[in-house]
Design a protein around this motif. Structure first.
Motif, mmCIF file in Angstrom:
data_model
loop_
_atom_site.group_PDB
_atom_site.id
_atom_site.type_symbol
_atom_site.label_atom_id
_atom_site.label_comp_id
_atom_site.label_asym_id
_atom_site.label_seq_id
_atom_site.Cartn_x
_atom_site.Cartn_y
_atom_site.Cartn_z
ATOM 1 N N SER A 27 -11.160 0.093 20.894
ATOM 2 C CA SER A 27 -10.934 0.858 22.133
ATOM 3 C C SER A 27 -9.499 1.366 22.249
ATOM 4 O O SER A 27 -8.971 1.507 23.343
ATOM 5 C CB SER A 27 -11.280 0.022 23.368
ATOM 6 N N ASP A 28 -8.884 1.609 21.125
ATOM 7 C CA ASP A 28 -7.513 2.110 21.126
ATOM 8 C C ASP A 28 -7.327 2.937 19.859
ATOM 9 O O ASP A 28 -7.375 2.397 18.741
ATOM 10 C CB ASP A 28 -6.531 0.942 21.159
ATOM 11 N N LYS A 29 -7.109 4.238 20.022
ATOM 12 C CA LYS A 29 -7.042 5.141 18.871
ATOM 13 C C LYS A 29 -5.878 4.804 17.937
ATOM 14 O O LYS A 29 -6.036 4.809 16.717
ATOM 15 C CB LYS A 29 -6.935 6.584 19.353
ATOM 16 N N THR A 30 -4.725 4.481 18.511
ATOM 17 C CA THR A 30 -3.562 4.168 17.681
ATOM 18 C C THR A 30 -3.794 2.910 16.867
ATOM 19 O O THR A 30 -3.505 2.874 15.663
ATOM 20 C CB THR A 30 -2.304 4.006 18.563
ATOM 21 N N GLU A 31 -4.326 1.874 17.516
ATOM 22 C CA GLU A 31 -4.636 0.629 16.796
ATOM 23 C C GLU A 31 -5.688 0.893 15.717
ATOM 24 O O GLU A 31 -5.616 0.348 14.618
ATOM 25 C CB GLU A 31 -5.143 -0.451 17.757
ATOM 26 N N ALA A 32 -6.676 1.738 16.044
ATOM 27 C CA ALA A 32 -7.731 2.066 15.089
ATOM 28 C C ALA A 32 -7.145 2.753 13.862
ATOM 29 O O ALA A 32 -7.517 2.432 12.718
ATOM 30 C CB ALA A 32 -8.794 2.945 15.749
ATOM 31 N N GLU A 33 -6.236 3.687 14.070
ATOM 32 C CA GLU A 33 -5.606 4.382 12.946
ATOM 33 C C GLU A 33 -4.834 3.400 12.065
ATOM 34 O O GLU A 33 -4.888 3.483 10.835
ATOM 35 C CB GLU A 33 -4.685 5.483 13.460
ATOM 36 N N ASP A 34 -4.122 2.465 12.708
ATOM 37 C CA ASP A 34 -3.364 1.465 11.946
ATOM 38 C C ASP A 34 -4.294 0.582 11.117
ATOM 39 O O ASP A 34 -4.017 0.295 9.949
ATOM 40 C CB ASP A 34 -2.523 0.589 12.887
ATOM 41 N N ILE A 35 -5.400 0.168 11.724
ATOM 42 C CA ILE A 35 -6.355 -0.696 11.017
ATOM 43 C C ILE A 35 -6.966 0.046 9.826
ATOM 44 O O ILE A 35 -7.127 -0.533 8.741
ATOM 45 C CB ILE A 35 -7.455 -1.194 11.977
ATOM 46 N N VAL A 36 -7.303 1.317 10.018
ATOM 47 C CA VAL A 36 -7.887 2.093 8.908
ATOM 48 C C VAL A 36 -6.875 2.210 7.768
ATOM 49 O O VAL A 36 -7.248 2.102 6.592
ATOM 50 C CB VAL A 36 -8.393 3.473 9.391
ATOM 51 N N GLN A 37 -5.616 2.390 8.092
ATOM 52 C CA GLN A 37 -4.592 2.415 7.044
ATOM 53 C C GLN A 37 -4.562 1.082 6.299
ATOM 54 O O GLN A 37 -4.480 1.047 5.066
ATOM 55 C CB GLN A 37 -3.209 2.700 7.634
ATOM 56 N N GLU A 38 -4.649 -0.012 7.062
ATOM 57 C CA GLU A 38 -4.665 -1.337 6.443
ATOM 58 C C GLU A 38 -5.887 -1.508 5.540
ATOM 59 O O GLU A 38 -5.804 -2.181 4.504
ATOM 60 C CB GLU A 38 -4.649 -2.432 7.509
ATOM 61 N N VAL A 39 -7.006 -0.922 5.944
ATOM 62 C CA VAL A 39 -8.222 -0.998 5.126
ATOM 63 C C VAL A 39 -7.977 -0.351 3.771
ATOM 64 O O VAL A 39 -8.316 -0.914 2.721
ATOM 65 C CB VAL A 39 -9.426 -0.328 5.842
ATOM 66 N N PHE A 40 -7.375 0.827 3.768
ATOM 67 C CA PHE A 40 -7.137 1.514 2.501
ATOM 68 C C PHE A 40 -6.070 0.812 1.649
ATOM 69 O O PHE A 40 -6.170 0.792 0.425
ATOM 70 C CB PHE A 40 -6.797 2.986 2.736
ATOM 71 N N VAL A 41 -5.094 0.208 2.299
ATOM 72 C CA VAL A 41 -4.101 -0.576 1.547
ATOM 73 C C VAL A 41 -4.791 -1.774 0.885
ATOM 74 O O VAL A 41 -4.569 -2.060 -0.295
ATOM 75 C CB VAL A 41 -2.942 -1.040 2.470
ATOM 76 N N ALA A 42 -5.658 -2.454 1.654
ATOM 77 C CA ALA A 42 -6.396 -3.597 1.106
ATOM 78 C C ALA A 42 -7.342 -3.146 -0.009
ATOM 79 O O ALA A 42 -7.481 -3.832 -1.031
ATOM 80 C CB ALA A 42 -7.173 -4.306 2.210
ATOM 81 N N ALA A 43 -7.971 -2.000 0.179
ATOM 82 C CA ALA A 43 -8.876 -1.475 -0.849
ATOM 83 C C ALA A 43 -8.101 -1.162 -2.131
ATOM 84 O O ALA A 43 -8.580 -1.437 -3.236
ATOM 85 C CB ALA A 43 -9.596 -0.228 -0.343
#
Length: 184
Positions: A27-43
């Motif tokens: 429920s927070d676009k900025t947090e969502a963007e950060d998490i997606v970046q973390e997903v790609f770093v982890a990937a």
């Protein structure tokens, strides 16, 4: 080189679906963007462990779910304690028994979940909950996770979870009464 090209393609292909899911969960676009970046770093870091038994999006969504759970665990543990002064007096009794009264809902109002204005009011009321209540509420009711799973992910007892959910429902009820039912 193949790894970089593949991951670049994944970023282009799967950023949208991952961002939509993360925004829904957080429920927070900025947090969502950060998490997606973390997903790609982890990937990128664990690319060699991807064996192709599932689709890349499935694998990335699994990483996303773990990142969101970690986010909530961290946030849940670092939020300040919740004050219940609003609901209870010093002796632990309800301050205002009105929140326990039944709503008079007409037939037209029985279809509230189809009403976009009501849905918006409900979303606003959920977002106004303290984070320590909102997180378990969303996980249990919106994500439809079972109590043991929510308790485990947030590292809280089931008894504590039920108390949090009860308090959340009471605050939601009061918010809806004030912002929807009284205004009718």
């Amino acid at each position: 080189m193949m790894k970089n090209t593949t991951l670049k393609n994944w970023v282009e292909q799967y950023s949208g679906p991952l961002l939509r899911r993360a925004a829904y969960l957080l429920s927070d676009k900025t947090e969502a963007e950060d998490i997606v970046q973390e997903v790609f770093v982890a990937a990128f870091s664990s690319y060699d462990s991807f064996d192709g038994k599932s689709k890349p999006l499935t694998w990335l969504m699994a990483i996303l779910n773990r990142k969101v759970a970690d986010f909530y665990r961290k946030k849940y543990k670092t939020e300040p304690s919740i004050k219940l002064d609003h609901f209870f007096d010093e002796s632990g009794f309800w301050k205002n028994n009105d929140v326990l009264n039944a709503w008079n809902v007409s037939n037209a109002e029985a279809e509230l979940l189809d009403n976009t204005d009501f849905s918006k009011t409900m979303e606003d009321c959920i977002e106004d909950l303290p984070v320590r209540w909102k997180i378990p509420m969303k996980m249990y009711y919106l994500e439809e996770k079972k109590a043991p799973e929510v308790s485990q992910e947030l590292n809280i007892s089931r008894t504590n979870l039920w108390k949090i959910l009860q308090r959340s429902r009471m605050q939601l009820r009061e918010c809806l009464e004030f912002n929807w039912f009284i205004k009718l």
